[in-house]
Structure formats: structure tokens, C-alpha cells
Design a protein around this motif. Sequence first.
Motif, mmCIF file in Angstrom:
data_model
loop_
_atom_site.group_PDB
_atom_site.id
_atom_site.type_symbol
_atom_site.label_atom_id
_atom_site.label_comp_id
_atom_site.label_asym_id
_atom_site.label_seq_id
_atom_site.Cartn_x
_atom_site.Cartn_y
_atom_site.Cartn_z
ATOM 1 N N ASP A 1 -5.434 -10.263 2.570
ATOM 2 C CA ASP A 1 -6.061 -9.981 3.864
ATOM 3 C C ASP A 1 -6.886 -11.182 4.327
ATOM 4 O O ASP A 1 -8.063 -11.321 3.976
ATOM 5 C CB ASP A 1 -6.935 -8.731 3.751
ATOM 6 C CG ASP A 1 -7.470 -8.271 5.101
ATOM 7 O OD1 ASP A 1 -7.216 -8.965 6.112
ATOM 8 O OD2 ASP A 1 -8.135 -7.221 5.139
ATOM 9 N N LYS B 1 0.829 -1.195 0.000
ATOM 10 C CA LYS B 1 0.000 0.000 0.000
ATOM 11 C C LYS B 1 0.865 1.248 0.000
ATOM 12 O O LYS B 1 2.037 1.206 0.389
ATOM 13 C CB LYS B 1 -0.907 0.017 1.235
ATOM 14 C CG LYS B 1 -2.090 -0.917 1.164
ATOM 15 C CD LYS B 1 -3.029 -0.656 2.346
ATOM 16 C CE LYS B 1 -4.312 -1.432 2.194
ATOM 17 N NZ LYS B 1 -5.272 -1.123 3.290
ATOM 18 N N ASP C 1 -5.606 -1.174 -4.393
ATOM 19 C CA ASP C 1 -5.822 -1.954 -3.173
ATOM 20 C C ASP C 1 -6.007 -3.437 -3.461
ATOM 21 O O ASP C 1 -6.208 -4.230 -2.539
ATOM 22 C CB ASP C 1 -7.061 -1.438 -2.432
ATOM 23 C CG ASP C 1 -6.820 -0.086 -1.788
ATOM 24 O OD1 ASP C 1 -5.649 0.201 -1.453
ATOM 25 O OD2 ASP C 1 -7.794 0.668 -1.610
ATOM 26 N N LYS C 2 -5.947 -3.838 -4.734
ATOM 27 C CA LYS C 2 -6.247 -5.230 -5.069
ATOM 28 C C LYS C 2 -5.303 -6.194 -4.379
ATOM 29 O O LYS C 2 -5.719 -7.233 -3.852
ATOM 30 C CB LYS C 2 -6.187 -5.435 -6.585
ATOM 31 C CG LYS C 2 -6.592 -6.844 -7.008
ATOM 32 C CD LYS C 2 -6.730 -6.973 -8.510
ATOM 33 C CE LYS C 2 -7.226 -8.371 -8.887
ATOM 34 N NZ LYS C 2 -7.405 -8.527 -10.347
ATOM 35 N N SER D 1 -3.403 -5.786 -1.582
ATOM 36 C CA SER D 1 -3.587 -5.836 -0.129
ATOM 37 C C SER D 1 -4.879 -6.538 0.242
ATOM 38 O O SER D 1 -4.954 -7.246 1.249
ATOM 39 C CB SER D 1 -3.545 -4.428 0.464
ATOM 40 O OG SER D 1 -4.554 -3.612 -0.091
ATOM 41 N N GLU D 2 -5.911 -6.407 -0.574
ATOM 42 C CA GLU D 2 -7.177 -7.089 -0.318
ATOM 43 C C GLU D 2 -7.010 -8.600 -0.444
ATOM 44 O O GLU D 2 -7.520 -9.363 0.375
ATOM 45 C CB GLU D 2 -8.241 -6.607 -1.302
ATOM 46 C CG GLU D 2 -8.721 -5.198 -1.080
ATOM 47 C CD GLU D 2 -9.718 -5.111 0.060
ATOM 48 O OE1 GLU D 2 -10.520 -6.050 0.230
ATOM 49 O OE2 GLU D 2 -9.674 -4.114 0.796
ATOM 50 N N SER E 1 -8.310 -14.237 -6.932
ATOM 51 C CA SER E 1 -8.040 -12.869 -7.385
ATOM 52 C C SER E 1 -7.386 -12.834 -8.761
ATOM 53 O O SER E 1 -7.078 -11.758 -9.263
ATOM 54 C CB SER E 1 -7.132 -12.162 -6.379
ATOM 55 O OG SER E 1 -7.765 -12.044 -5.127
ATOM 56 N N LYS F 1 -10.541 -11.323 6.188
ATOM 57 C CA LYS F 1 -11.814 -11.324 5.486
ATOM 58 C C LYS F 1 -12.451 -12.702 5.433
ATOM 59 O O LYS F 1 -13.599 -12.864 4.989
ATOM 60 C CB LYS F 1 -11.636 -10.761 4.075
ATOM 61 C CG LYS F 1 -11.213 -9.290 4.058
ATOM 62 C CD LYS F 1 -11.171 -8.733 2.663
ATOM 63 C CE LYS F 1 -10.807 -7.249 2.697
ATOM 64 N NZ LYS F 1 -11.797 -6.428 3.425
#
Length: 459
Positions: A277, A221, A270-271, A273-274, A307, A280
Motif C-alpha cells: 500500500d 485480501k 493483512d500483512k 496488502s499493507e 516488511s 501510506k
Amino acid sequence: MNHPPYSDHHRNVGELTATRRGFLGATGGVAATALWSGLSQAALAQPEAFGKAKSVIMIFNCGGPSHIDLWDPKPNAGDSVRGPFQTIDTNVPGIHVTEMLPRMAKMVDKLAILRTVNHTQAGHNSGMYYSTVGRPYRIDSTLINPSPADYPSLGTLVGWLARRDGYSSGIPPYVIAPYPHCDSTVYITPGQYGGCLGMHYDPLVLDADPNDKDFKVRNLKLDPSLTPDKFRERLSLLNQMNQKGIAIASPSATDIDLYQSQAASIVSTDKASEAFDLSKETTELRDRYGRHTWGQSHLLARRLVESGVRFVSAVNGRSIIWDTHLNNFDRMKKSLVPPMEQAYATLLEDLEDRGLLDTTLVIWTGDFGRTPIINKDAGRDHWPQCYTVVLAGAGIRGGQVVGESDKTGAFPHSRPISPADINATVFTAMGYDPRSITYRMLDGRPIPLSEGAPIREVL
């Protein structure tokens, strides 16, 4: 992206700041040209027909798990070979595994068990190289490290092909979690980085434990002090300054331009880091995978392919944890097999539940197998002459054993399979012709993706 230094050239990359010409090269002519410079004319041709596999997860068991004590039991062999584990039935009549795999025994209808994989290198790093690259390393040794002259591994080439085909995600197409393939943190397995293709094709290596309470992948990020608009302004200014500088015509300069451009792409969205994570995910699912490094790494692998990441190497063990020269049976029973099986079985179930197993090829493998003869320390030693690899997903025909080892599991009795054959099978499953698509070594020689033959029984 985190990776160990493997030469002075590679070591200096991390020390360079964003002050070179072409930071935005991936969107400019010079870097875009460089990105494709390693491709042959054959590589530029699209595959005639795409396969079912869109992504690959390779579960890699560093150190070499015993095939006889898992996938290829020998109940009729003598005490010096058989070991203490009993043979159990599976959900496919006629196929047996050992009692160490009760969950996998119920999923064999999804698995293609390749019992005659073999190669010739017994050193850990050379063995890991051979098993993933599909070619022997120039020496059989553990005391080796990556270099820019390496042949690329299966994961490296899948990432290379993805970029060739226009992959543009904010996450690199090839990720290794949690740690690189290695024998200790001093001797890192060659082939898993960019090698002859250049460092632009290095994987993203986590170098972090997904099971840690505060797990976070670094540098995904923007710094909190920077807004996206401010970051774009700075990049634009830097690009203007670099355009007035003197262009440096060298492979190293091109690599650095591309590497920095990729870094800018990652932090601009942000893809990435998402995808990393794990908070979630539900507590229940995380518990199913196992609250240990392997379990959370496999869960992360599923998130990554969801992803769009093309290849994830989920490494079971930091360094050669499966190297069971001592107390093979006790270690397998108490600390090695339970977390491995929990993570592996849950991964297949989770992929299927989400409709991802049809497009995700899952490979279970390692450096090599272990000796049929049990040594004086109740252990088994290195044995590349015959071992087991397991395939599942992406249209692979499950419920079968391919190849038969001899009565002690020492050598192939029928249908020997090479690591090159496995790589050729993966490329074919992804819709690529492993012989007609080539890349170039540093000396300009065209090299096919794999010199092996696809294993037609599983396709």
C-alpha cells in the motif's frame, strides 16, 4: 501469484480450485515433507557465520545499459567509442563517471563499481538468464521461455534459502516488481521462476504499475463477503473432505498443494496488502522517488524489505527498454537515465535514513553492456564481453572500482568478474557458503548455490 504459463503443467495450476487434498499442507506432514524434499544434507547445515545482508534489492535494467556512457567512461578513446557525454568527478578522488550520473557521483563512497563483469551470451533472454543465474543457458537466444528444468536465478535461490531457514511471512520471500524480466511479453526470461526447485519457489510478480492512480495487487485480501472466521471454517471443512480423498503421489500434486497453501496464507493476513500500500507513504517521499513506474517500484522495494521480504527484483522497464541499437545517446539523456538515477539514488538515501542500508544489499545490473563502437544509427549493440555491475549496502566496501576494462571498454584488462562471482558474493554477504550448500536438479544432481568465487575486495 501472477506468472506466465511456461508449460501445460504450469498453465493448469491457475485453473485448479481449492478442491485437492492438502490445501493446508504447509502445516501438515505430507506437504511439510515435500517442502524440504529438494534439500541436500549440505543445504540443511546452517551457515557458520551469518553475513550482514538480510535482504537484497536487485535493480535490473532490461535490455542492457551502456557501461561506457554511465559507469566506465573512456574520455581518451576515439570519437567512434567515446560518445558525447563528458566525464565528471565523484566524491571519491580518482573515480569518474559520466555527466549522466550527477547524483550517483556524489554517492560513490557507498558504491563498489565492478567494471569487468563478463559472460558469453548476447541474446536478451539468455543474457538476462546468465546475468542472474550465473550459468549460461543451453542456447544463446531471445526466443526462449521458462521451464521446470531451469537452473534457478539468484532471487529464486534467496527465496529458497529463506524458506529453508523458516521464513513464514505472509508475503512470499521473492517479489518481482512491476513486471517480469522479458523480451516482449511473449518471451519471458527463464530462471526467474521456481525452475527445478518447483513452482512453490516462484516469485510473486506484480504485473501491475505501482505508479497507477488505482494501483493494487490482486488477490491479497479475502473477498469482502468472507470474514476470517468463515474462511477458516471453510478451510477446515475442505481439509476434512480432502483427507477422505485418494492421495495423488506426484510432484505436480505436491506443488499444487504447497502453492494453494501459500495462497491461503497470504489472504489470511493483512500483512501483504499493507506492504504493497503505497498510499501510506508521504507525498514528498513519493515525489522524491519519482512519479513514474521505476520510482514507485523502487519505493515499493523498500517497503517490501522493510516488511521482511528477502529479495526484490525492481525491473527498470517493461521488456527490453534499454536496448539502444538506435539513438543510444538521445534516449539515454531524455528518457532512460533520469528516471533510473532518480529512483536509484533516492532508494539508497531512503534505505540509509531508515537504518536499512546496513542490512540491504542493492545490486544495479542488466543483461550485458553495449558495444564500444558506435553504430551507424548512433546506437550501441549487445556486448556481454565487458560491462558494469554496481553493489552497495550490507557491509559492501564502497568507494572503489574493482577491475579495469581495456582502453575502449571492450574486454577486461584486469580482474575479470563473472555473474557467478557476483552471485557467490551475494550469498556470502548473506552468510551462506555458496559452494557447500547445494540444491538438486530434476535428475537428482546436487548443484552448488554458485560455482563462482566471492569478490573479496568488496566484502
